[in-house]
Design a protein around this motif. Structure first.
Motif, mmCIF file in Angstrom:
data_model
loop_
_atom_site.group_PDB
_atom_site.id
_atom_site.type_symbol
_atom_site.label_atom_id
_atom_site.label_comp_id
_atom_site.label_asym_id
_atom_site.label_seq_id
_atom_site.Cartn_x
_atom_site.Cartn_y
_atom_site.Cartn_z
ATOM 1 N N SER A 78 0.826 -1.201 0.092
ATOM 2 C CA SER A 78 -0.065 -0.028 -0.029
ATOM 3 C C SER A 78 0.874 1.195 -0.043
ATOM 4 O O SER A 78 1.584 1.435 0.859
ATOM 5 C CB SER A 78 -1.005 0.103 1.256
ATOM 6 N N TRP A 88 -6.972 2.702 3.079
ATOM 7 C CA TRP A 88 -6.908 1.355 2.005
ATOM 8 C C TRP A 88 -5.973 0.494 2.753
ATOM 9 O O TRP A 88 -6.351 -0.773 2.697
ATOM 10 C CB TRP A 88 -6.583 1.725 0.470
ATOM 11 N N TYR A 89 -4.778 1.056 3.332
ATOM 12 C CA TYR A 89 -4.009 0.055 4.021
ATOM 13 C C TYR A 89 -4.736 -0.609 5.163
ATOM 14 O O TYR A 89 -4.467 -2.029 5.391
ATOM 15 C CB TYR A 89 -2.673 0.977 4.530
ATOM 16 N N LYS A 101 3.186 -1.269 4.254
ATOM 17 C CA LYS A 101 3.013 0.030 4.019
ATOM 18 C C LYS A 101 4.277 0.825 3.182
ATOM 19 O O LYS A 101 5.378 0.774 4.001
ATOM 20 C CB LYS A 101 2.783 0.932 5.297
ATOM 21 N N THR A 128 -1.831 -1.050 -3.864
ATOM 22 C CA THR A 128 -2.735 0.142 -3.758
ATOM 23 C C THR A 128 -2.181 1.483 -3.887
ATOM 24 O O THR A 128 -1.355 1.581 -3.193
ATOM 25 C CB THR A 128 -3.794 -0.105 -2.622
#
Ligand code: PLP
Length: 356
Positions: A78, A88-89, A101, A128
């Motif tokens: 992410s 979203w993470y 992350k 993402t």
């Protein structure tokens, strides 16, 4: 006419609101299926894609979750440089995925090279990234990120949140090689909230077949089976789909390029105004959003007092979001907002600043 310069839910044109008031139909009827198909086919224009577009009875976060549940068995990267990327993470982590992350300072764009370096370590099924960070007013270089990802890790799926930009800024899903692009109805599409649109590539759909525990409501393979019959597994958000069908005609009549140019001209005007009033933008030059401008509150403006002043003139702007809530404020210029509205807002802000 009142105007909200906030990054969603935005003002909805009266005729679009009216479109929602059409009578209900059985959702498995030929009449509704024709509307469903029309709306989803026209939506492909917004994404510059020939791939399928799912119409989901959820807000955009639902499709963030769908992306994770359908395209990631285990490992996902992410990219995080803002509040919605961080969400979203969290969505990935709370669904039990092994999510890493990759953080950047919030006032810096994500670096394509650093994204590629992380992916080279291997094993990431998907990435993402948020195209337009609504918190910071920063637009990430998604096209360049996708290029770097394709070169470094060609099998990694590229999942893009375009919640606050799709329909206001150009995102060419197929040309850029993106695997999923998702958005919400209540932003640049200028519809009421409650509908999310997600375009998905064939290779992502293929990948979903190997992913376990996709759940039920957001199982895109199940949705695809129904979509092929112009329907959805559960009852669709019918009124919103009526409105989408109608609004897409308005959007396409304006012309997508004209629409992007309108958004970008409004962004430029707001930036120039801020510059001229000793206020700087949170996002750096070259990476500023076309749809929402986040301004550093360097003059210590009392934003709630300013908004009370603006509300007397039937306008409002947005405060900051998340950790930069107090130090910034935001002016959204998306959806139905026109340059004349921006001029009216800036004149009122000018008046407020002079008197305070
Ligand atoms: N992503 C971005 C960039 C957003 O701005 C938002 C909401 O503002 C979301 C995701 C969440 O979307 P929704 O509220 O439609 O679930």
């Amino acid at each position: 006419m009142s105007r909200m310069f906030v990054p969603g839910p935005v003002d909805v044109a009266d005729e679009v609101l009216q479109a929602q008031a059409a009578p209900m139909l059985p959702h498995r009827s030929k009449e509704f299926e024709a509307i469903f198909r029309r709306a989803s086919e026209k939506s492909q224009n917004l994404f510059y894609t020939k791939h399928r577009v799912f119409l989901s009875a959820s807000s955009g976060t639902g499709l963030q979750e769908a992306a994770i549940r359908n395209f990631v068995n285990r490992r996902v990267l992410s990219v995080v440089n803002g509040a919605f990327a961080d969400r979203w993470y969290e969505v990935a982590a709370s669904n039990g995925k092994d999510v890493e992350k990759l953080s950047f300072d919030w006032d810096k764009p994500a670096s394509p090279d650093l994204v590629a370096d992380s992916l080279k370590r291997g094993g990431f099924e998907a990435l993402t990234v948020v195209h337009n960070e609504t918190s910071t007013g920063l637009q990430n270089p998604v096209k360049e990120i996708a290029e770097a990802v394709r070169a470094a890790a060609p099998d990694t799926l590229i999942l893009v949140d375009a919640v606050s930009s799709l329909g206001g800024a150009k995102i060419e899903m197929d040309a850029w090689g993106l695997d999923m692009v998702l958005t919400s109805s209540q932003k640049c599409l200028a519809l009421p909230p409650g509908l999310a649109l997600g375009a998905v590539s064939d290779r992502a759909m293929e990948k979903a077949k190997s992913v376990e525990n996709r759940g039920w409501y957001f199982d895109l393979l199940r949705m695809e089976k129904h979509r092929n019959k112009d329907s959805s597994p559960a009852t669709p958000a019918m009124s919103l789909i009526y409105a989408l069908d109608f609004q897409l005609d308005r959007i396409l009549a304006e012309g997508l390029e004209n629409r992007f140019a309108r958004h970008s001209a409004m962004a430029k005007r707001v930036q120039e105004w801020a510059d001229a009033h000793d206020l700087s933008m949170y996002a750096p030059e070259g990476y500023r959003s076309q749809t929402v401008t986040t301004i550093k509150n360097e003059r210590g403006i009392n934003v709630s007092e300013l908004n009370a002043f603006l509300k007397q003139r039937e306008m409002r702007i947005a405060g900051g979001y998340g950790p930069i809530k107090e130090s910034t404020f935001r002016i959204a210029h998306m959806g139905e907002i026109q340059m004349a509205d921006i001029e009216k807002l800036l004149a009122a802000m000018e008046e407020y600043l002079k008197k305070s």
